[in-house]
Write a protein that holds these residues in place. Sequence first.
Motif, mmCIF file in Angstrom:
data_model
loop_
_atom_site.group_PDB
_atom_site.id
_atom_site.type_symbol
_atom_site.label_atom_id
_atom_site.label_comp_id
_atom_site.label_asym_id
_atom_site.label_seq_id
_atom_site.Cartn_x
_atom_site.Cartn_y
_atom_site.Cartn_z
ATOM 1 N N GLU A 65 -18.457 -25.812 103.388
ATOM 2 C CA GLU A 65 -19.653 -26.609 103.134
ATOM 3 C C GLU A 65 -19.777 -26.908 101.636
ATOM 4 N N LEU A 66 -20.795 -27.679 101.263
ATOM 5 C CA LEU A 66 -20.925 -28.159 99.894
ATOM 6 C C LEU A 66 -22.214 -27.687 99.245
ATOM 7 N N LYS A 67 -22.155 -27.648 97.920
ATOM 8 C CA LYS A 67 -23.325 -27.323 97.130
ATOM 9 C C LYS A 67 -23.356 -28.252 95.920
ATOM 10 N N GLN A 68 -24.526 -28.741 95.558
ATOM 11 C CA GLN A 68 -24.707 -29.556 94.364
ATOM 12 C C GLN A 68 -25.732 -28.853 93.487
ATOM 13 N N GLY A 69 -25.275 -28.325 92.366
ATOM 14 C CA GLY A 69 -26.136 -27.443 91.600
ATOM 15 C C GLY A 69 -26.368 -26.174 92.399
ATOM 16 N N ASN A 281 -15.739 -33.076 86.525
ATOM 17 C CA ASN A 281 -17.185 -32.841 86.450
ATOM 18 C C ASN A 281 -17.642 -31.903 87.570
ATOM 19 N N ASN A 282 -16.856 -31.805 88.630
ATOM 20 C CA ASN A 282 -17.153 -30.926 89.762
ATOM 21 C C ASN A 282 -16.341 -29.636 89.635
ATOM 22 N N SER A 283 -16.522 -28.936 88.543
ATOM 23 C CA SER A 283 -15.786 -27.680 88.326
ATOM 24 C C SER A 283 -16.651 -26.730 87.512
ATOM 25 N N GLY A 284 -16.500 -25.448 87.776
ATOM 26 C CA GLY A 284 -17.246 -24.433 87.053
ATOM 27 C C GLY A 284 -18.638 -24.227 87.614
ATOM 28 N N GLY A 285 -19.275 -23.165 87.150
ATOM 29 C CA GLY A 285 -20.618 -22.855 87.615
ATOM 30 C C GLY A 285 -20.986 -21.416 87.306
ATOM 31 N N THR A 286 -22.149 -21.023 87.810
ATOM 32 C CA THR A 286 -22.680 -19.680 87.620
ATOM 33 C C THR A 286 -22.856 -19.014 88.977
ATOM 34 N N TYR A 287 -22.428 -17.761 89.078
ATOM 35 C CA TYR A 287 -22.435 -17.062 90.361
ATOM 36 C C TYR A 287 -23.017 -15.654 90.197
ATOM 37 N N ILE A 288 -23.650 -15.171 91.250
ATOM 38 C CA ILE A 288 -23.973 -13.756 91.394
ATOM 39 C C ILE A 288 -23.358 -13.311 92.719
ATOM 40 N N ASN A 289 -22.401 -12.393 92.641
ATOM 41 C CA ASN A 289 -21.648 -11.957 93.811
ATOM 42 C C ASN A 289 -21.933 -10.498 94.138
ATOM 43 N N SER A 290 -21.865 -10.165 95.404
ATOM 44 C CA SER A 290 -22.094 -8.792 95.840
ATOM 45 C C SER A 290 -20.889 -8.296 96.622
ATOM 46 N N GLY A 291 -20.805 -6.977 96.783
ATOM 47 C CA GLY A 291 -19.722 -6.391 97.562
ATOM 48 C C GLY A 291 -20.109 -5.025 98.100
ATOM 49 N N ILE A 292 -19.677 -4.734 99.318
ATOM 50 C CA ILE A 292 -19.858 -3.424 99.931
ATOM 51 C C ILE A 292 -18.485 -2.931 100.370
ATOM 52 N N GLY A 293 -18.140 -1.697 99.998
ATOM 53 C CA GLY A 293 -16.788 -1.246 100.280
ATOM 54 C C GLY A 293 -16.685 0.231 100.575
ATOM 55 N N ALA A 294 -15.445 0.647 100.849
ATOM 56 C CA ALA A 294 -15.134 2.053 101.115
ATOM 57 C C ALA A 294 -13.767 2.365 100.525
ATOM 58 N N TYR A 317 -25.876 -15.931 94.896
ATOM 59 C CA TYR A 317 -26.420 -17.101 94.201
ATOM 60 C C TYR A 317 -25.270 -17.917 93.645
ATOM 61 N N GLN A 318 -25.379 -19.252 93.738
ATOM 62 C CA GLN A 318 -24.396 -20.156 93.178
ATOM 63 C C GLN A 318 -25.106 -21.361 92.575
ATOM 64 N N ASP A 319 -24.785 -21.669 91.327
ATOM 65 C CA ASP A 319 -25.282 -22.875 90.668
ATOM 66 C C ASP A 319 -24.058 -23.598 90.135
ATOM 67 N N LEU A 320 -23.606 -24.614 90.853
ATOM 68 C CA LEU A 320 -22.326 -25.246 90.586
ATOM 69 C C LEU A 320 -22.492 -26.532 89.788
ATOM 70 N N ASN A 321 -21.497 -26.811 88.955
ATOM 71 C CA ASN A 321 -21.493 -28.072 88.221
ATOM 72 C C ASN A 321 -21.063 -29.201 89.159
ATOM 73 N N GLY A 322 -21.852 -30.263 89.238
ATOM 74 C CA GLY A 322 -21.517 -31.366 90.128
ATOM 75 C C GLY A 322 -21.670 -30.957 91.580
ATOM 76 N N ILE A 323 -20.779 -31.453 92.423
ATOM 77 C CA ILE A 323 -20.780 -31.137 93.853
ATOM 78 C C ILE A 323 -19.448 -30.493 94.214
ATOM 79 N N GLN A 324 -19.500 -29.336 94.841
ATOM 80 C CA GLN A 324 -18.301 -28.556 95.119
ATOM 81 C C GLN A 324 -18.428 -27.828 96.456
ATOM 82 N N LEU A 325 -17.282 -27.377 96.965
ATOM 83 C CA LEU A 325 -17.298 -26.428 98.065
ATOM 84 C C LEU A 325 -17.980 -25.145 97.596
ATOM 85 N N LYS A 326 -18.787 -24.543 98.448
ATOM 86 C CA LYS A 326 -19.443 -23.306 98.042
ATOM 87 C C LYS A 326 -18.665 -22.099 98.553
ATOM 88 N N ASN A 327 -18.699 -21.036 97.774
ATOM 89 C CA ASN A 327 -18.028 -19.796 98.143
ATOM 90 C C ASN A 327 -18.741 -19.149 99.315
#
Length: 339
Positions: A65-69, A281-294, A317-327
């Motif tokens: 899917e996509l995200k813009q900002g 222009n559709n590259s880069g951004g700011t992310y907050i990622n989480s993980g649960i592991g063993a 959280y994802q704030d992407l530059n331009g329009i991109q596929l979201k993680n």
Amino acid sequence: MKKYFMAVLFMATIAITAQDDTIDEPKWSAGRPDGHAPISVMGDHMHGKGEWMFSYRYMYMNMDELKQGSDDASFDDALADYTITPTTMPMNMHMLGAMYAPSDKITLMAMANYLSMEMDHLTQTGGTFTTEASGFGDIQLAILYKFFNKNQQTIHGQLGFSLPTGSITESDVTPASTPNEVELPYPMQLGSGTFDTNLALTYLGQRESFSWGSQLKGVFRFGENDREYRYGNRYSLNNWFAVKASNWLSFSARLEGLIVGEIEGVDPNLMPMMVITADTNNSGGTYINSGIGANTYISKGALKNLRFGVELGYPLYQDLNGIQLKNKETLTLGAQYSF
């Protein structure tokens, strides 16, 4: 850049100050299930003089899917300005690593990886197609230096370099190019094409039944590759906490802040208005990622010092530059053996 170095200084100050308390406590130890960071974190630990470690990791990452900002976007939003939009991109990565400690203060590290990925597309006319790329990526080399190991706390720095061994000319057939192959956009390339510098500072702490850690890392890219561009710098702060459930098992939680810069320059073989992944222009951004592991650890017997780890990651959280596929989800599995 200023904020990055201020954060490094802040972490170092906390760690160095911590060694003034409870001096008689034992040193930080890797010989327990939470003695390493979650399996997705690289360069998190060091080794004693003469010790080797070999590791294998498998990582699956999905983009969909996509995200813009910071807002969700539809495929129609992308197709209003571009002829083609990607719809999904799964990636598989196999990583082989080796570490060797010529002294108690220094550990050397090397890592190679093999990637395979595919990207599904949708066109303005409603057609669909898939492109694929696979091969070896860039080789990572690093030296780790331990500043101290006291009071069940340790801190070490990392200076690393990335060698541009991964291809930046991957090609595949598209409906518009049939039967010829054309160069694929930036996300489908296997390497950076530049000699990159990696700097990191890692702080670890332990108590009898739990541990924690923090790693500040920057990837700095210089010059341009043979296709007249370079990827953006990356700045990350990884924090984790682990609970030792037994002598062989621990569980962890991780939170990462990540900033990725835009691609600088333009590959002359790509058409930016054709597909969103070819537009820098559709590259880069700011992310907050989480993980649960063993993590599991074998402390004795024929398989002594063998570890297995698993972690499931998901972006908060994802704030992407331009329009991109979201993680979307990321799964990391790994095994580590030291001797």
